[in-house]
Design a protein around this motif. Structure first.
Motif, mmCIF file in Angstrom:
data_model
loop_
_atom_site.group_PDB
_atom_site.id
_atom_site.type_symbol
_atom_site.label_atom_id
_atom_site.label_comp_id
_atom_site.label_asym_id
_atom_site.label_seq_id
_atom_site.Cartn_x
_atom_site.Cartn_y
_atom_site.Cartn_z
ATOM 1 N N PRO A 87 -13.269 68.675 -37.750
ATOM 2 C CA PRO A 87 -12.632 67.382 -37.494
ATOM 3 C C PRO A 87 -13.607 66.262 -37.133
ATOM 4 C CG PRO A 87 -12.477 68.741 -35.546
ATOM 5 C CD PRO A 87 -13.145 69.578 -36.612
ATOM 6 N N PHE A 88 -14.869 66.609 -36.853
ATOM 7 C CA PHE A 88 -15.817 65.606 -36.378
ATOM 8 C C PHE A 88 -17.037 65.523 -37.277
ATOM 9 C CE2 PHE A 88 -13.842 67.497 -32.548
ATOM 10 C CZ PHE A 88 -13.143 66.387 -32.109
ATOM 11 N N ASP A 89 -17.590 64.338 -37.296
ATOM 12 C CA ASP A 89 -18.894 64.115 -37.897
ATOM 13 C C ASP A 89 -19.858 64.040 -36.718
ATOM 14 O OD1 ASP A 89 -21.019 63.369 -39.523
ATOM 15 O OD2 ASP A 89 -20.404 61.270 -39.624
ATOM 16 N N ILE A 90 -20.773 64.990 -36.615
ATOM 17 C CA ILE A 90 -21.732 65.029 -35.508
ATOM 18 C C ILE A 90 -22.998 64.312 -35.947
ATOM 19 C CG2 ILE A 90 -23.037 66.490 -33.911
ATOM 20 C CD1 ILE A 90 -19.961 66.729 -33.651
ATOM 21 N N ARG A 91 -23.409 63.341 -35.147
ATOM 22 C CA ARG A 91 -24.617 62.567 -35.452
ATOM 23 C C ARG A 91 -25.519 62.557 -34.224
ATOM 24 N NH1 ARG A 91 -21.636 57.187 -37.812
ATOM 25 N NH2 ARG A 91 -20.180 58.273 -39.192
ATOM 26 N N PHE A 92 -26.773 62.268 -34.466
ATOM 27 C CA PHE A 92 -27.765 62.189 -33.396
ATOM 28 C C PHE A 92 -28.443 60.825 -33.437
ATOM 29 C CE2 PHE A 92 -27.278 66.595 -34.565
ATOM 30 C CZ PHE A 92 -27.138 67.218 -33.333
ATOM 31 N N ASN A 93 -28.473 60.174 -32.299
ATOM 32 C CA ASN A 93 -29.244 58.944 -32.109
ATOM 33 C C ASN A 93 -28.854 57.796 -33.032
ATOM 34 O OD1 ASN A 93 -30.867 60.121 -30.068
ATOM 35 N ND2 ASN A 93 -32.110 61.098 -31.641
ATOM 36 N N THR A 94 -27.594 57.734 -33.453
ATOM 37 C CA THR A 94 -27.173 56.609 -34.290
ATOM 38 C C THR A 94 -26.472 55.513 -33.488
ATOM 39 O OG1 THR A 94 -25.023 57.554 -34.889
ATOM 40 C CG2 THR A 94 -26.904 58.114 -36.303
ATOM 41 N N ALA A 95 -26.058 55.838 -32.258
ATOM 42 C CA ALA A 95 -25.330 54.859 -31.435
ATOM 43 C C ALA A 95 -25.637 55.095 -29.955
ATOM 44 C CB ALA A 95 -23.829 54.961 -31.702
ATOM 45 N N PHE A 96 -26.934 55.190 -29.636
ATOM 46 C CA PHE A 96 -27.336 55.552 -28.280
ATOM 47 C C PHE A 96 -26.717 54.634 -27.220
ATOM 48 C CE2 PHE A 96 -30.005 55.411 -24.542
ATOM 49 C CZ PHE A 96 -30.128 56.754 -24.239
ATOM 50 N N ALA A 97 -26.884 53.325 -27.369
ATOM 51 C CA ALA A 97 -26.368 52.383 -26.359
ATOM 52 C C ALA A 97 -24.848 52.475 -26.254
ATOM 53 C CB ALA A 97 -26.813 50.965 -26.679
ATOM 54 N N ASP A 98 -24.161 52.668 -27.383
ATOM 55 C CA ASP A 98 -22.700 52.794 -27.354
ATOM 56 C C ASP A 98 -22.272 54.042 -26.583
ATOM 57 O OD1 ASP A 98 -22.376 50.472 -28.869
ATOM 58 O OD2 ASP A 98 -22.414 51.579 -30.763
ATOM 59 N N VAL A 99 -23.011 55.135 -26.760
ATOM 60 C CA VAL A 99 -22.705 56.356 -26.011
ATOM 61 C C VAL A 99 -22.881 56.092 -24.516
ATOM 62 C CG1 VAL A 99 -23.458 58.727 -25.522
ATOM 63 C CG2 VAL A 99 -23.190 57.964 -27.886
ATOM 64 N N MET A 100 -23.983 55.452 -24.140
ATOM 65 C CA MET A 100 -24.203 55.161 -22.715
ATOM 66 C C MET A 100 -23.110 54.265 -22.149
ATOM 67 S SD MET A 100 -28.117 54.819 -21.497
ATOM 68 C CE MET A 100 -27.567 54.772 -19.794
ATOM 69 N N ARG A 101 -22.717 53.243 -22.904
ATOM 70 C CA ARG A 101 -21.655 52.342 -22.421
ATOM 71 C C ARG A 101 -20.335 53.098 -22.262
ATOM 72 N NH1 ARG A 101 -24.263 49.024 -26.195
ATOM 73 N NH2 ARG A 101 -25.539 47.455 -25.167
ATOM 74 N N ALA A 102 -20.033 54.000 -23.192
ATOM 75 C CA ALA A 102 -18.803 54.788 -23.080
ATOM 76 C C ALA A 102 -18.884 55.726 -21.876
ATOM 77 C CB ALA A 102 -18.554 55.577 -24.368
ATOM 78 N N CYS A 103 -20.049 56.305 -21.632
ATOM 79 C CA CYS A 103 -20.227 57.164 -20.456
ATOM 80 C C CYS A 103 -20.073 56.361 -19.161
ATOM 81 C CB CYS A 103 -21.603 57.819 -20.475
ATOM 82 S SG CYS A 103 -21.811 59.099 -21.736
ATOM 83 N N ALA A 104 -20.401 55.075 -19.218
ATOM 84 C CA ALA A 104 -20.344 54.225 -18.028
ATOM 85 C C ALA A 104 -18.930 53.780 -17.677
ATOM 86 C CB ALA A 104 -21.235 52.993 -18.219
ATOM 87 N N GLU A 105 -17.985 53.957 -18.582
ATOM 88 C CA GLU A 105 -16.607 53.570 -18.279
ATOM 89 C C GLU A 105 -16.093 54.415 -17.112
ATOM 90 O OE1 GLU A 105 -14.576 51.147 -19.610
ATOM 91 O OE2 GLU A 105 -16.437 50.484 -20.540
ATOM 92 N N PRO A 106 -15.444 53.772 -16.125
ATOM 93 C CA PRO A 106 -14.926 54.559 -14.988
ATOM 94 C C PRO A 106 -13.943 55.629 -15.448
ATOM 95 C CG PRO A 106 -14.871 52.213 -14.502
ATOM 96 C CD PRO A 106 -15.210 52.342 -15.958
ATOM 97 N N ARG A 107 -14.042 56.788 -14.836
ATOM 98 C CA ARG A 107 -13.132 57.894 -15.114
ATOM 99 C C ARG A 107 -11.801 57.636 -14.403
ATOM 100 N NH1 ARG A 107 -17.677 58.978 -17.236
ATOM 101 N NH2 ARG A 107 -18.544 61.006 -17.671
ATOM 102 N N PRO A 108 -10.721 58.285 -14.852
ATOM 103 C CA PRO A 108 -9.450 58.117 -14.147
ATOM 104 C C PRO A 108 -9.596 58.464 -12.663
ATOM 105 C CG PRO A 108 -9.109 59.273 -16.221
ATOM 106 C CD PRO A 108 -10.604 59.145 -16.026
ATOM 107 N N GLY A 109 -9.081 57.611 -11.819
ATOM 108 C CA GLY A 109 -9.142 57.834 -10.375
ATOM 109 C C GLY A 109 -10.438 57.389 -9.733
#
Length: 163
Positions: A87-109
């Motif tokens: 179901p997924f396309d696995i890529r490496f190093n194509t969207a580094f900053a986007d991954v970091m920004r998504a990781c930075a989103e606050p988690r529920p709670g």
């Protein structure tokens, strides 16, 4: 509790990791900066930064550390079934900053994140230098999951992930 304060010099040494506090688990030092030379020095000794915006940089080396050995990883049957559907396309190093920004989103709670703009900028620099990497899961052309971390020698230090 007396914490070791790092010199502002980027190549100033860290204290021995054996001096890390048991409580809080693994706190080793404070201060310094997030320069490439300091980050490489830290990671090469099993030390990493983790702090909240508005705090001094805190450096950690907990004992024990979680270590995953790929050859010993057990994948559940349900995950194997999902992966067979591809179901997924696995890529490496194509969207580094986007991954970091998504990781930075606050988690529920949670109210905030430890991935500040300073951390984001420091790790983007490390990515540009070839040390920080991302693994990305794409589905229908959209980034839906990923992780980032540092690669020093043969060891990958996973920092954060999102899905």
């Amino acid at each position: 509790m007396n914490i070791h304060w790092l010199s502002p010099e980027p190549n100033a040494p860290f204290p021995d990791v054996e001096l890390a506090f048991k409580e809080p688990d693994g706190l080793l030092a404070a201060g310094g900066d997030l320069s490439p030379s300091r980050l490489l020095n830290a990671y090469s000794q099993g030390i990493f930064p983790w702090y909240s915006p508005g705090e001094p940089i805190l450096w950690w080396s907990p004992d024990p550390r979680c270590v995953l050995f790929p050859e010993k990883l057990k994948i559940s049957r349900s995950l194997k079934r999902t992966l067979k559907k591809d179901p997924f396309d696995i890529r490496f190093n194509t969207a580094f900053a986007d991954v970091m920004r998504a990781c930075a989103e606050p988690r529920p709670g949670q109210d905030g994140t430890w991935i500040s703009d300073d951390m984001l900028n420091a790790y983007i620099k490390m990515h540009e230098l070839g040390y920080a990497h991302s693994v990305e899961c794409w589905q229908d052309g959209k980034l839906v999951g990923g992780l980032y971390g540092m690669l020093i020698g043969k060891v990958f230090f996973g920092e954060s992930m999102f899905s």
